[in-house]
Design a protein around this motif. Structure first.
Motif, PDB file in Angstrom:
ATOM      1  N   UNK A 138       0.865  -1.229  -0.099  1.00 40.58           N
ATOM      2  CA  UNK A 138      -0.056   0.186   0.034  1.00 40.58           C
ATOM      3  C   UNK A 138       0.922   1.350   0.098  1.00 40.58           C
ATOM      4  N   UNK A 139       2.041   1.281   0.577  1.00 40.91           N
ATOM      5  CA  UNK A 139       2.527   2.400   0.932  1.00 40.91           C
ATOM      6  C   UNK A 139       3.953   2.350  -0.173  1.00 40.91           C
ATOM      7  N   UNK A 140       3.855   1.630  -1.310  1.00 41.28           N
ATOM      8  CA  UNK A 140       5.027   1.365  -2.320  1.00 41.28           C
ATOM      9  C   UNK A 140       6.309   1.209  -1.933  1.00 41.28           C
ATOM     10  N   UNK A 141       6.328   0.010  -0.787  1.00 41.36           N
ATOM     11  CA  UNK A 141       7.619  -0.133  -0.106  1.00 41.36           C
ATOM     12  C   UNK A 141       8.136  -1.691  -0.510  1.00 41.36           C
ATOM     13  N   UNK A 142       7.227  -2.372  -1.271  1.00 45.26           N
ATOM     14  CA  UNK A 142       7.570  -3.881  -1.495  1.00 45.26           C
ATOM     15  C   UNK A 142       9.006  -3.911  -1.997  1.00 45.26           C
ATOM     16  N   UNK A 143       9.489  -3.430  -2.843  1.00 42.67           N
ATOM     17  CA  UNK A 143      10.694  -3.482  -3.502  1.00 42.67           C
ATOM     18  C   UNK A 143      11.892  -3.228  -2.578  1.00 42.67           C
ATOM     19  N   UNK A 144      11.521  -2.291  -1.692  1.00 43.56           N
ATOM     20  CA  UNK A 144      12.419  -2.040  -0.636  1.00 43.56           C
ATOM     21  C   UNK A 144      12.383  -2.940   0.749  1.00 43.56           C
ATOM     22  N   UNK A 154      14.301   9.996   3.114  1.00 47.29           N
ATOM     23  CA  UNK A 154      13.565  10.405   3.903  1.00 47.29           C
ATOM     24  C   UNK A 154      12.147  10.276   3.716  1.00 47.29           C
ATOM     25  N   UNK A 155      11.391  10.527   2.577  1.00 53.23           N
ATOM     26  CA  UNK A 155      10.189  10.094   2.296  1.00 53.23           C
ATOM     27  C   UNK A 155       9.734   8.523   2.567  1.00 53.23           C
ATOM     28  N   UNK A 156      10.625   7.664   2.110  1.00 57.80           N
ATOM     29  CA  UNK A 156      10.455   6.309   2.382  1.00 57.80           C
ATOM     30  C   UNK A 156      10.166   5.850   3.555  1.00 57.80           C
ATOM     31  N   UNK A 163       3.151   3.426   7.926  1.00 58.28           N
ATOM     32  CA  UNK A 163       2.791   1.997   7.847  1.00 58.28           C
ATOM     33  C   UNK A 163       2.873   1.172   9.008  1.00 58.28           C
ATOM     34  N   UNK A 164       3.894   1.470   9.729  1.00 55.68           N
ATOM     35  CA  UNK A 164       4.067   0.571  11.175  1.00 55.68           C
ATOM     36  C   UNK A 164       3.100   0.983  12.032  1.00 55.68           C
ATOM     37  N   UNK A 165       2.524   2.387  12.112  1.00 59.41           N
ATOM     38  CA  UNK A 165       1.582   2.847  12.866  1.00 59.41           C
ATOM     39  C   UNK A 165       0.157   2.032  12.596  1.00 59.41           C
TER      40      UNK A 165
END
Length: 333
Positions: A138-144, A154-156, A163-165
């Motif tokens: 959802x937060x476009x972090x799958x690749x990382x 910083x944005x990531x 996302x953790x929240x």
């Protein structure tokens, strides 16, 4: 917190929309420094509420009190229907908090940060992995996800923090200056995420130093100054508190200009520019009235612009003793 402070009339809700957060008479001091001096709040569920104020105004203190991190010296508050003083654990179960400083552990991967949060929320291993995967996507972090969080931009990191929240599926989220230090693109990405959360029914309590951010996101805004709420309302309502709004008419026909100048009351003429400045709060009602009058008088202006104070003007006027800036935003109509 002491219960001697009488609740505001909105405490019981009545016929109004359900409140996610209600506070009455919250006070907090550190030594002889009063940080909060009896603030009242009522924040409807499924909305964005922005708390503005200069550094040291008490914004973070308000967040810490409402999220049970510290206790108030006086006053009452309910969050998600639970009393802060008598049922803080129920409040904690209903909220999420993203503070000014990232809670991300840079030594482990983004996925491991998410799974750690899942463990803290007592999710099963299977449920934790599913939740982590969904939120990372959802937060476009799958690749990382498999990379150490220390390598994130910083944005990531801010997206991972939020996302953790959300691992515990909170219905109320406190965002304390969530976009500080982000570049404009990352800030706009965060704004879009916040809008999506609210569209899902989440309530967002936002503190920010960026007035444009409050203008873009907040359903209601409160300005905190010297421990008190100096003003509260929608962005448009707050802007109308500040003098200086006006409508400007510009003409190319000198005869039309002179006709309008002599017929309209309280105008400031500019003979050289063939323009008239008319005091106005910028409301649709006033604009329609002026246009109707121009039509009835068969006078045609070549250009009409509405000049309204912006949140910068509001902020400076409410939090300092300096003069209100005379320059205001122009929006061509």
């Amino acid at each position: 917190m002491p219960s001697s402070v009488m609740p505001t009339p909105e405490w019981g809700g009545g016929s109004q929309s359900p409140a996610a957060i209600i506070a009455a008479g919250l006070r907090k001091s550190y030594g002889d420094k009063t940080v909060l001096d009896g603030i009242d709040l009522r924040i409807p569920a499924g909305s964005v509420f922005a708390l503005l104020g200069p550094n040291g105004a008490g914004k973070t203190t308000a967040v810490k009190i409402l999220s049970t991190l510290i206790t108030a010296d006086a006053g009452e508050a309910k969050v998600a229907g639970h009393d802060l003083a008598t049922d803080p654990q129920a409040v904690r179960a209903a909220i999420g908090v993203t503070g000014q400083f990232s809670a991300v552990d840079g030594l482990i991967t983004g996925e491991e940060n998410m799974l750690l949060m899942a463990d803290l929320h007592h999710l099963s291993r299977r449920e934790g992995r599913r939740t982590a995967a969904e939120l990372l996507e959802r937060f476009d972090l799958t690749d990382a996800a498999k990379k150490p969080a220390a390598t994130y931009s910083g944005g990531m990191k801010r997206r991972l923090d939020l996302a953790m929240t959300l691992v515990g599926n909170p219905r109320i989220i406190f965002l304390d200056e969530p976009t500080t230090g982000l570049d404009p693109r990352s800030r706009h990405n965060m704004w879009q995420i916040i809008r999506e959360l609210v569209s899902d029914g989440v309530t967002v309590f936002l503190t920010t130093q960026y007035l444009e951010e409050a203008d873009q996101l907040a359903d209601r805004i409160a300005v905190l100054n010297d421990g008190k709420i100096a003003a509260e309302g929608t962005a448009d309502e707050l802007k109308r508190l500040i003098p200086g709004g006006h409508i400007r008419l510009r003409f190319t026909d000198p005869a039309a200009y002179q006709a309008a100048r002599h017929a309209l009351d309280e105008v400031t003429p500019d003979d050289e520019a063939l323009s008239l400045q008319i005091p106005s709060d910028g409301s649709q009602r006033e604009l329609r009235s002026l246009l109707d009058w121009l039509d009835a008088a068969d006078i045609e202006a070549d250009e009409l612009t509405v000049h309204t104070p912006d949140l910068d003007d509001v902020f400076f006027a409410l939090t300092s003793n300096t003069n209100i800036p005379t320059q205001s935003k122009e929006n061509a109509r």
